[in-house]
Design a protein around this motif. Structure first.
Motif, mmCIF file in Angstrom:
data_model
loop_
_atom_site.group_PDB
_atom_site.id
_atom_site.type_symbol
_atom_site.label_atom_id
_atom_site.label_comp_id
_atom_site.label_asym_id
_atom_site.label_seq_id
_atom_site.Cartn_x
_atom_site.Cartn_y
_atom_site.Cartn_z
ATOM 1 N N ARG A 1 0.838 -1.190 0.000
ATOM 2 C CA ARG A 1 0.000 0.000 0.000
ATOM 3 C C ARG A 1 0.881 1.252 0.000
ATOM 4 O O ARG A 1 1.998 1.252 0.525
ATOM 5 C CB ARG A 1 -0.925 0.008 1.230
ATOM 6 N N GLU A 2 0.396 2.290 -0.612
ATOM 7 C CA GLU A 2 1.089 3.576 -0.688
ATOM 8 C C GLU A 2 2.445 3.451 -1.382
ATOM 9 O O GLU A 2 3.333 4.282 -1.188
ATOM 10 C CB GLU A 2 1.266 4.182 0.716
ATOM 11 N N GLY A 3 2.625 2.405 -2.179
ATOM 12 C CA GLY A 3 3.850 2.248 -2.944
ATOM 13 C C GLY A 3 5.091 1.963 -2.131
ATOM 14 O O GLY A 3 6.224 2.184 -2.600
ATOM 15 N N LYS A 4 4.918 1.447 -0.920
ATOM 16 C CA LYS A 4 6.081 1.210 -0.065
ATOM 17 C C LYS A 4 6.996 0.130 -0.617
ATOM 18 O O LYS A 4 8.200 0.143 -0.403
ATOM 19 C CB LYS A 4 5.614 0.847 1.347
ATOM 20 N N VAL A 5 6.401 -0.842 -1.282
ATOM 21 C CA VAL A 5 7.168 -1.910 -1.911
ATOM 22 C C VAL A 5 6.272 -2.489 -3.004
ATOM 23 O O VAL A 5 5.040 -2.436 -2.896
ATOM 24 C CB VAL A 5 7.563 -2.998 -0.879
#
Length: 259
Positions: free
Chosen positions: A60-64
């Protein structure tokens, strides 16, 4: 020390609801943890569907990247107990806390951590919630160091963690210190405090029957954010006392998934 905010039904959350929430009455949890219950929790936590959900959660939120998250489970599932409504009600012989779920630690390839809440449901042992961070494991370790063999538990209405043993209740975080003092208190004094705070808000009370569950709040100078009660396993955890937990606005948000 950052705290997590559960945001199952609030806006600005990172919630992935993958299945309808249970509408039946909560299934009672075991009174003690056995090798069989740990094995059942481990099987649910390590299931392919759970790991796939974890990949989406960690991404989520582009964390990985989702396909790079590669989540895995570390260590054994641990019991997590909450303040017991029977204790609040003053029932003879009631323990200060009761088992609510088992928590398994999930870790992603980039080091993110999450707690998988596994509980016995009508369909067997299932993961009913995923929440960021390591609160359950950290406070279990702190409690074991402070009072070896004691019972570590959470008072969800104020998000306070304690350890109790031999007639004493000691705080494990700032919220608990504000409630009982840095040196802790006696078990009898703690019961008096929680009975005053929640005794008229238990399930079956006029307060609950009138649809007022969730009315307990923090002090006026420390506004709180209400959290969904009963968001896991038909009211298993946060709704344990029939009141909504209060999260303080100053805290960092703890993302949560109801699975």
């Amino acid at each position: 020390m950052s705290k997590r905010a559960s945001v199952a039904v609030l806006t600005a959350s990172a919630v992935l609801v993958l299945a309808p929430q249970a509408s039946a009455a909560p299934v009672p949890q075991p009174q003690s943890v056995t090798a069989e219950t740990r094995a059942a929790a481990a099987q649910a936590a390590g299931a392919p569907d759970t790991l796939a959900t974890l990949s989406r959660f960690f991404a989520r939120e582009g964390k990985v990247a989702r396909d790079a998250a590669r989540p895995h489970i570390e260590g054994e599932a641990i019991p997590v107990s909450y303040l017991s409504p029977d204790f609040v009600a003053g029932k003879a012989g009631a323990s200060v806390a009761r088992l609510e779920f088992l928590a398994s630690k999930a870790v992603s390839s980039d080091g993110q951590q999450a707690a998988l809440w596994t509980a016995r449901t009508g369909a067997g042992w299932q993961v009913v919630n995923i929440a960021t961070g390591d609160d359950e494991f950290r406070y279990a370790q702190m409690g074991a160091a402070k009072l070896p063999g004691g019972t570590v538990f959470r008072e969800p209405q104020i998000d306070a963690w304690y350890v109790a043993q031999g007639g004493r209740v000691l705080p494990l975080d700032e919220e608990a210190e504000r409630a009982v003092g840095a040196g802790g208190t006696s078990l009898a004094a703690y019961r008096s405090r929680v009975t005053r705070a929640y005794g008229d808000k238990l399930p079956g009370s006029a307060y609950a029957e009138g649809g007022m569950a969730g009315g307990y709040s923090a002090a006026a100078d420390d506004p709180g954010t209400p959290v969904a009660a009963g968001a896991v396993a038909g009211g298993l955890a946060l709704g344990a006392l029939g009141v909504v937990a209060v999260r303080r606005a100053r805290r960092a948000r703890r993302d949560r998934v109801v699975v």
